[in-house]
Design a protein around this motif. Structure first.
Motif, PDB file in Angstrom:
ATOM      1  N   MET A 233       0.810  -1.143   0.314  1.00 56.74           N
ATOM      2  CA  MET A 233      -0.277  -0.132   0.511  1.00 56.74           C
ATOM      3  C   MET A 233       1.082   1.223  -0.102  1.00 56.74           C
ATOM      4  O   MET A 233       2.200   1.097   1.092  1.00 56.74           O
ATOM      5  CB  MET A 233      -1.028  -0.259   1.606  1.00 56.74           C
ATOM      6  N   ARG A 234       0.092   2.173  -1.170  1.00 56.40           N
ATOM      7  CA  ARG A 234       1.492   3.467  -0.930  1.00 56.40           C
ATOM      8  C   ARG A 234       0.896   4.422   0.123  1.00 56.40           C
ATOM      9  O   ARG A 234       0.191   4.041   1.404  1.00 56.40           O
ATOM     10  CB  ARG A 234       0.829   4.394  -1.832  1.00 56.40           C
ATOM     11  N   HIS A 235       1.916   4.989   0.935  1.00 59.47           N
ATOM     12  CA  HIS A 235       1.895   6.173   1.945  1.00 59.47           C
ATOM     13  C   HIS A 235       1.139   7.269   1.111  1.00 59.47           C
ATOM     14  O   HIS A 235       1.630   7.782   0.278  1.00 59.47           O
ATOM     15  CB  HIS A 235       2.794   6.145   2.450  1.00 59.47           C
ATOM     16  N   PRO A 236      -0.032   7.738   1.940  1.00 54.05           N
ATOM     17  CA  PRO A 236      -0.759   9.017   1.486  1.00 54.05           C
ATOM     18  C   PRO A 236       0.791  10.542   1.334  1.00 54.05           C
ATOM     19  O   PRO A 236       1.746  10.296   2.447  1.00 54.05           O
ATOM     20  CB  PRO A 236      -1.366   9.865   2.755  1.00 54.05           C
ATOM     21  N   ILE A 237      -0.148  10.746   0.635  1.00 53.83           N
ATOM     22  CA  ILE A 237       1.335  12.219  -0.257  1.00 53.83           C
ATOM     23  C   ILE A 237       1.126  13.096   0.529  1.00 53.83           C
ATOM     24  O   ILE A 237      -0.061  13.578   1.057  1.00 53.83           O
ATOM     25  CB  ILE A 237       1.152  12.148  -1.718  1.00 53.83           C
ATOM     26  N   PRO A 238       2.248  13.685   1.462  1.00 51.43           N
ATOM     27  CA  PRO A 238       1.604  14.812   2.019  1.00 51.43           C
ATOM     28  C   PRO A 238       1.722  15.681   1.030  1.00 51.43           C
ATOM     29  O   PRO A 238       1.852  16.775   0.169  1.00 51.43           O
ATOM     30  CB  PRO A 238       3.459  15.732   2.308  1.00 51.43           C
ATOM     31  N   THR A 239       0.557  16.596   1.375  1.00 50.84           N
ATOM     32  CA  THR A 239      -0.055  17.999   0.925  1.00 50.84           C
ATOM     33  C   THR A 239      -0.365  18.304   1.723  1.00 50.84           C
ATOM     34  O   THR A 239      -0.842  19.212   2.524  1.00 50.84           O
ATOM     35  CB  THR A 239      -1.536  17.531   0.574  1.00 50.84           C
ATOM     36  N   VAL A 240       0.038  20.385   1.220  1.00 53.27           N
ATOM     37  CA  VAL A 240       0.044  21.129   2.096  1.00 53.27           C
ATOM     38  C   VAL A 240      -1.114  22.061   0.916  1.00 53.27           C
ATOM     39  O   VAL A 240      -0.642  22.560  -0.071  1.00 53.27           O
ATOM     40  CB  VAL A 240       1.896  22.340   1.732  1.00 53.27           C
ATOM     41  N   LEU A 241      -1.823  23.243   1.560  1.00 56.38           N
ATOM     42  CA  LEU A 241      -2.787  23.664   0.991  1.00 56.38           C
ATOM     43  C   LEU A 241      -1.846  25.265   1.049  1.00 56.38           C
ATOM     44  O   LEU A 241      -1.779  25.684   2.373  1.00 56.38           O
ATOM     45  CB  LEU A 241      -3.975  24.011   1.566  1.00 56.38           C
ATOM     46  N   VAL A 242      -1.571  26.263   0.269  1.00 57.60           N
ATOM     47  CA  VAL A 242      -0.626  27.241   0.453  1.00 57.60           C
ATOM     48  C   VAL A 242      -1.946  28.929  -0.276  1.00 57.60           C
ATOM     49  O   VAL A 242      -2.410  28.817  -1.214  1.00 57.60           O
ATOM     50  CB  VAL A 242       0.181  27.258  -0.877  1.00 57.60           C
ATOM     51  N   THR A 243      -2.014  29.385   0.973  1.00 59.95           N
ATOM     52  CA  THR A 243      -2.992  30.459   0.476  1.00 59.95           C
ATOM     53  C   THR A 243      -2.110  31.646   0.346  1.00 59.95           C
ATOM     54  O   THR A 243      -0.666  31.537   1.193  1.00 59.95           O
ATOM     55  CB  THR A 243      -3.787  30.352   1.622  1.00 59.95           C
ATOM     56  N   GLY A 244      -2.657  33.002  -0.157  1.00 60.60           N
ATOM     57  CA  GLY A 244      -2.095  34.238  -0.001  1.00 60.60           C
ATOM     58  C   GLY A 244      -2.418  35.476  -0.800  1.00 60.60           C
ATOM     59  O   GLY A 244      -3.229  34.766  -2.251  1.00 60.60           O
ATOM     60  N   PRO A 245      -2.004  36.526  -1.204  1.00 62.83           N
ATOM     61  CA  PRO A 245      -3.242  37.824  -2.027  1.00 62.83           C
ATOM     62  C   PRO A 245      -3.137  37.228  -3.062  1.00 62.83           C
ATOM     63  O   PRO A 245      -3.702  38.093  -3.977  1.00 62.83           O
ATOM     64  CB  PRO A 245      -3.021  38.219  -1.223  1.00 62.83           C
ATOM     65  N   SER A 246      -1.961  36.956  -3.817  1.00 60.90           N
ATOM     66  CA  SER A 246      -1.677  36.598  -5.359  1.00 60.90           C
ATOM     67  C   SER A 246      -0.132  35.381  -6.260  1.00 60.90           C
ATOM     68  O   SER A 246      -0.792  34.339  -5.041  1.00 60.90           O
ATOM     69  CB  SER A 246      -0.646  38.007  -5.600  1.00 60.90           C
ATOM     70  N   ALA A 247      -1.188  35.126  -7.077  1.00 56.77           N
ATOM     71  CA  ALA A 247      -0.632  33.897  -7.428  1.00 56.77           C
ATOM     72  C   ALA A 247       0.844  34.342  -7.870  1.00 56.77           C
ATOM     73  O   ALA A 247       2.220  33.013  -7.304  1.00 56.77           O
ATOM     74  CB  ALA A 247      -0.689  33.718  -9.110  1.00 56.77           C
ATOM     75  N   ALA A 248       1.545  35.242  -7.354  1.00 50.18           N
ATOM     76  CA  ALA A 248       3.118  35.347  -7.869  1.00 50.18           C
ATOM     77  C   ALA A 248       3.644  34.686  -6.855  1.00 50.18           C
ATOM     78  O   ALA A 248       4.384  34.187  -5.741  1.00 50.18           O
ATOM     79  CB  ALA A 248       4.183  36.382  -8.192  1.00 50.18           C
ATOM     80  N   LEU A 249       2.261  35.466  -5.576  1.00 47.06           N
ATOM     81  CA  LEU A 249       3.331  35.150  -3.642  1.00 47.06           C
ATOM     82  C   LEU A 249       2.483  34.531  -3.500  1.00 47.06           C
ATOM     83  O   LEU A 249       4.035  33.267  -2.465  1.00 47.06           O
ATOM     84  CB  LEU A 249       2.589  36.198  -2.958  1.00 47.06           C
ATOM     85  N   ARG A 250       1.607  33.350  -3.497  1.00 47.24           N
ATOM     86  CA  ARG A 250       2.217  31.793  -4.146  1.00 47.24           C
ATOM     87  C   ARG A 250       2.718  31.098  -4.274  1.00 47.24           C
ATOM     88  O   ARG A 250       3.369  30.360  -3.214  1.00 47.24           O
ATOM     89  CB  ARG A 250       0.415  30.910  -4.065  1.00 47.24           C
ATOM     90  N   GLU A 251       3.126  31.096  -5.314  1.00 46.70           N
ATOM     91  CA  GLU A 251       4.195  30.554  -5.723  1.00 46.70           C
ATOM     92  C   GLU A 251       5.225  30.808  -5.008  1.00 46.70           C
ATOM     93  O   GLU A 251       6.414  29.760  -5.378  1.00 46.70           O
ATOM     94  CB  GLU A 251       4.343  31.006  -7.232  1.00 46.70           C
ATOM     95  N   ALA A 252       5.695  31.946  -5.130  1.00 46.44           N
ATOM     96  CA  ALA A 252       7.029  32.284  -4.649  1.00 46.44           C
ATOM     97  C   ALA A 252       7.614  31.391  -3.421  1.00 46.44           C
ATOM     98  O   ALA A 252       8.498  30.380  -2.909  1.00 46.44           O
ATOM     99  CB  ALA A 252       6.974  33.271  -4.156  1.00 46.44           C
TER     100      ALA A 252
END
Length: 124
Positions: free
Chosen positions: A1-20
């Motif tokens: 069985m595969r281990h669950p993938i660590p998943t992070v929700l990333v929030t922020g005011p702009s796409a550029a800041l979230r990507e950074a």
């Protein structure tokens, strides 16, 4: 069985800041070079993306819109495609936090409850 993938929700005011923020997190991670990381970014790039698609970074962009409501089908298809690649870690950049709890609940429900392990959110 595969281990669950660590998943992070990333929030922020702009796409550029979230990507950074994701780029910074990837730089700080002690991830083996052989591991692939998947990234789903809600929102379009400002023309100078911080992250570049590579052999080890899988990036999918989704047009802005609520990922648990109007964008549910697009999110499911995108997520399922990335999960087939068996990434070691997953980041999801979220444009609107109004339904963040609903998105978290959706990702914690079947079938994703067996595939993903939600970790603390990352705020840009």
């Amino acid at each position: 069985m595969r281990h669950p993938i660590p998943t992070v929700l990333v929030t922020g005011p702009s796409a550029a800041l979230r990507e950074a923020a994701i780029a910074d997190a990837l730089h700080d991670l002690a991830t083996p070079r052989s591991d692939t990381v998947a990234v789903i970014l809600e929102g379009l790039s400002d023309g100078s993306p911080t992250l570049e698609i590579s052999e080890k970074i899988l990036i999918s962009r989704i047009a802005p819109g609520c990922l648990c409501c109007a964008g549910n089908l697009v999110m499911r298809v995108t997520l399922n495609r990335l999960l087939r690649q068996r990434p070691a870690r997953l980041f999801i950049g979220v444009a609107d936090t109004a339904h963040l709890d609903q998105l978290r609940s959706w990702l914690s429900s079947a079938p994703y409850d067996q595939l993903l392990a939600l970790t603390p959110d990352l705020h840009s």
